[in-house]
Design an enzyme around this catalytic site. Structure first.
Site, mmCIF file in Angstrom:
data_model
loop_
_atom_site.group_PDB
_atom_site.id
_atom_site.type_symbol
_atom_site.label_atom_id
_atom_site.label_comp_id
_atom_site.label_asym_id
_atom_site.label_seq_id
_atom_site.Cartn_x
_atom_site.Cartn_y
_atom_site.Cartn_z
ATOM 1 N N GLU A 118 18.501 64.274 -27.337
ATOM 2 C CA GLU A 118 18.681 62.921 -27.887
ATOM 3 C C GLU A 118 20.148 62.601 -28.185
ATOM 4 O O GLU A 118 20.568 61.453 -28.087
ATOM 5 C CB GLU A 118 17.853 62.760 -29.176
ATOM 6 N N GLU A 160 9.368 68.305 -28.949
ATOM 7 C CA GLU A 160 8.801 68.079 -30.288
ATOM 8 C C GLU A 160 7.276 68.167 -30.277
ATOM 9 O O GLU A 160 6.669 68.624 -31.244
ATOM 10 C CB GLU A 160 9.260 66.706 -30.818
HETATM 11 N N1 CAA Z 1 11.907 58.188 -20.282
HETATM 12 C C1 CAA Z 1 11.734 57.327 -19.240
HETATM 13 N N2 CAA Z 1 11.861 57.696 -17.964
HETATM 14 C C2 CAA Z 1 12.193 58.964 -17.709
HETATM 15 C C3 CAA Z 1 12.391 59.907 -18.735
HETATM 16 C C4 CAA Z 1 12.236 59.460 -20.078
HETATM 17 N N3 CAA Z 1 12.378 60.295 -21.138
HETATM 18 N N4 CAA Z 1 12.721 61.089 -18.179
HETATM 19 C C5 CAA Z 1 12.720 60.889 -16.840
HETATM 20 N N5 CAA Z 1 12.397 59.622 -16.554
HETATM 21 C C6 CAA Z 1 12.270 58.984 -15.234
HETATM 22 C C7 CAA Z 1 13.623 58.816 -14.560
HETATM 23 O O1 CAA Z 1 14.279 57.675 -15.029
HETATM 24 C C8 CAA Z 1 13.212 58.712 -13.115
HETATM 25 O O2 CAA Z 1 12.687 57.438 -12.899
HETATM 26 P P1 CAA Z 1 12.993 56.637 -11.527
HETATM 27 O O3 CAA Z 1 12.345 57.489 -10.467
HETATM 28 O O4 CAA Z 1 12.357 55.321 -11.727
HETATM 29 O O5 CAA Z 1 14.476 56.604 -11.381
HETATM 30 C C9 CAA Z 1 12.043 59.681 -13.027
HETATM 31 O O6 CAA Z 1 11.559 59.856 -14.378
HETATM 32 C C10 CAA Z 1 12.446 61.051 -12.527
HETATM 33 O O7 CAA Z 1 13.540 61.513 -13.296
HETATM 34 P P2 CAA Z 1 14.926 62.035 -12.660
HETATM 35 O O8 CAA Z 1 15.197 61.328 -11.372
HETATM 36 O O9 CAA Z 1 15.973 61.952 -13.710
HETATM 37 O O10 CAA Z 1 14.508 63.546 -12.363
HETATM 38 P P3 CAA Z 1 15.432 64.845 -12.404
HETATM 39 O O11 CAA Z 1 14.582 65.937 -11.901
HETATM 40 O O12 CAA Z 1 16.762 64.594 -11.776
HETATM 41 O O13 CAA Z 1 15.748 65.064 -13.986
HETATM 42 C C11 CAA Z 1 15.183 65.236 -16.324
HETATM 43 C C12 CAA Z 1 14.685 65.309 -14.867
HETATM 44 C C13 CAA Z 1 16.165 66.367 -16.608
HETATM 45 C C14 CAA Z 1 13.948 65.378 -17.194
HETATM 46 C C15 CAA Z 1 15.882 63.895 -16.558
HETATM 47 O O14 CAA Z 1 15.053 62.845 -16.080
HETATM 48 C C16 CAA Z 1 16.186 63.615 -17.974
HETATM 49 O O15 CAA Z 1 17.197 64.081 -18.495
HETATM 50 N N6 CAA Z 1 15.311 62.825 -18.680
HETATM 51 C C17 CAA Z 1 15.543 62.369 -20.022
HETATM 52 C C18 CAA Z 1 15.334 63.466 -21.047
HETATM 53 C C19 CAA Z 1 15.625 62.929 -22.428
HETATM 54 O O16 CAA Z 1 16.704 62.487 -22.734
HETATM 55 N N7 CAA Z 1 14.625 62.978 -23.322
HETATM 56 C C20 CAA Z 1 14.731 62.495 -24.650
HETATM 57 C C21 CAA Z 1 14.161 61.120 -24.739
HETATM 58 S S1 CAA Z 1 14.422 60.379 -26.339
HETATM 59 C C22 CAA Z 1 13.249 61.060 -27.340
HETATM 60 O O17 CAA Z 1 12.432 61.828 -26.915
HETATM 61 C C23 CAA Z 1 13.296 60.627 -28.777
HETATM 62 C C24 CAA Z 1 12.370 61.350 -29.672
HETATM 63 O O18 CAA Z 1 12.779 62.234 -30.382
HETATM 64 C C25 CAA Z 1 10.941 61.007 -29.695
#
Ligand code: CAA
Length: 255
Positions: A129, A109
């Site tokens: 999301e 976004e």
């Molecule tokens: N918020 C908080 N922490 C996050 C994060 C997020 N959006 N994305 C990643 N992290 C953290 C993980 O929890 C992890 O933390 P720890 O080391 O403490 O466990 C660290 O970052 C590394 O992440 P991964 O171990 O998951 O790394 P990966 O390479 O296996 O995967 C990823 C990377 C695909 C980005 C995966 O982390 C992921 O799917 N993240 C979430 C993406 C998501 O759902 N985003 C939408 C958020 S909601 C939103 O944005 C609402 C809106 O419209 C404003």
């Protein structure tokens, strides 16, 4: 600070720095709004690059921070969230997003708030999301649908799937794909070229397209017409026309 503005040679870089994933917590969202205002006000910023560093653009809003928020808390917060992103979208100067790695949720976004998106070959974009039982809340349902059309936007928003750079290019979600190591350089080059343009005319062009698209065509044409006439009051317009008559097209240097 988890996000800063660095200015050099007319280009301001808004740089996210919240390892490991540039998750956009409330403080970062608020700071983005402050920096959008600063980039808008500063005369030495003539174009902007949005960048998350070499590894990741941003993996979205901070899920760990949001996890404990209830309905009332998000009613209170969601307007600020949207206003931060809208402040970036409303910077009245060219804005280019430089997307490396993940641009998911709020990260995607944020990239949508730019005028153009340069993606690395390693980029992965999406609105995941729905996988959290949510929908995009920082403008994704609106800006994505306006950019790539409703059915393609619904596909991404309903499934939460990630798209790689080549598919993002086909969808029109990004504008250029380059090797990952060249993303910032390419975005900066693009912004620099635009920074040399006539600033008020660029503002007029951006506002006419952006506000015109939100209105019926007659209103949009009125916005265009008023800006067009207004530009006749600028020094850049005199410079541009004089340069054409004396030296031919495309040679003007704007101040
Ligand atoms: N918020 C908080 N922490 C996050 C994060 C997020 N959006 N994305 C990643 N992290 C953290 C993980 O929890 C992890 O933390 P720890 O080391 O403490 O466990 C660290 O970052 C590394 O992440 P991964 O171990 O998951 O790394 P990966 O390479 O296996 O995967 C990823 C990377 C695909 C980005 C995966 O982390 C992921 O799917 N993240 C979430 C993406 C998501 O759902 N985003 C939408 C958020 S909601 C939103 O944005 C609402 C809106 O419209 C404003």
């Amino acid at each position: 600070m988890t996000v800063n503005l660095e200015v050099a040679d007319g280009v301001g870089t808004i740089l996210l720095n919240r390892p490991p994933m540039n998750a956009l917590d409330v403080a970062t969202q608020d700071r983005l709004r402050e920096l959008a205002v600063e980039a808008t006000r500063r005369d030495d910023v003539r174009a902007v690059v949005l960048y998350g560093g070499e590894k990741v653009f941003a993996a979205g809003a901070d899920i760990k921070e949001m996890r404990d928020m209830d309905h009332a808390a998000m009613i209170a917060r969601s307007r600020d969230l949207q206003e931060s992103f809208t402040a970036i979208a409303r910077i009245p100067k060219p804005v280019v997003a430089a997307v490396t790695g993940y641009a998911l949720g709020g990260g995607c976004e944020l990239a949508l708030c730019a005028d153009f998106r340069v993606a690395g070959e390693n980029a992965k974009l999406g609105q995941p999301e729905i996988l959290l039982g949510l929908i995009p809340g920082a403008g994704g349902t609106q800006r994505l649908a306006r950019l790539i059309g409703p059915s393609k936007a619904k596909d991404l928003i309903f499934t939460g799937r990630q798209v790689k750079a080549d598919e993002a290019l086909t969808l029109g979600l990004v504008d250029r794909v380059v090797p990952a190591a060249e993303v910032y350089q390419e975005a900066h080059r693009w912004a620099s070229r635009l920074a040399a343009g006539p600033a008020i005319a660029l503002r007029a062009a951006k506002e006419s397209v952006d506000f015109g698209l939100e209105a019926d065509i007659d209103t949009g044409l009125a916005i265009e017409r008023n800006w067009f006439a207004g530009l006749f009051a600028t020094e850049d317009r005199e410079t541009g026309m004089r340069s054409f008559v004396e030296d031919g097209p495309g040679k003007a240097t704007f101040r």
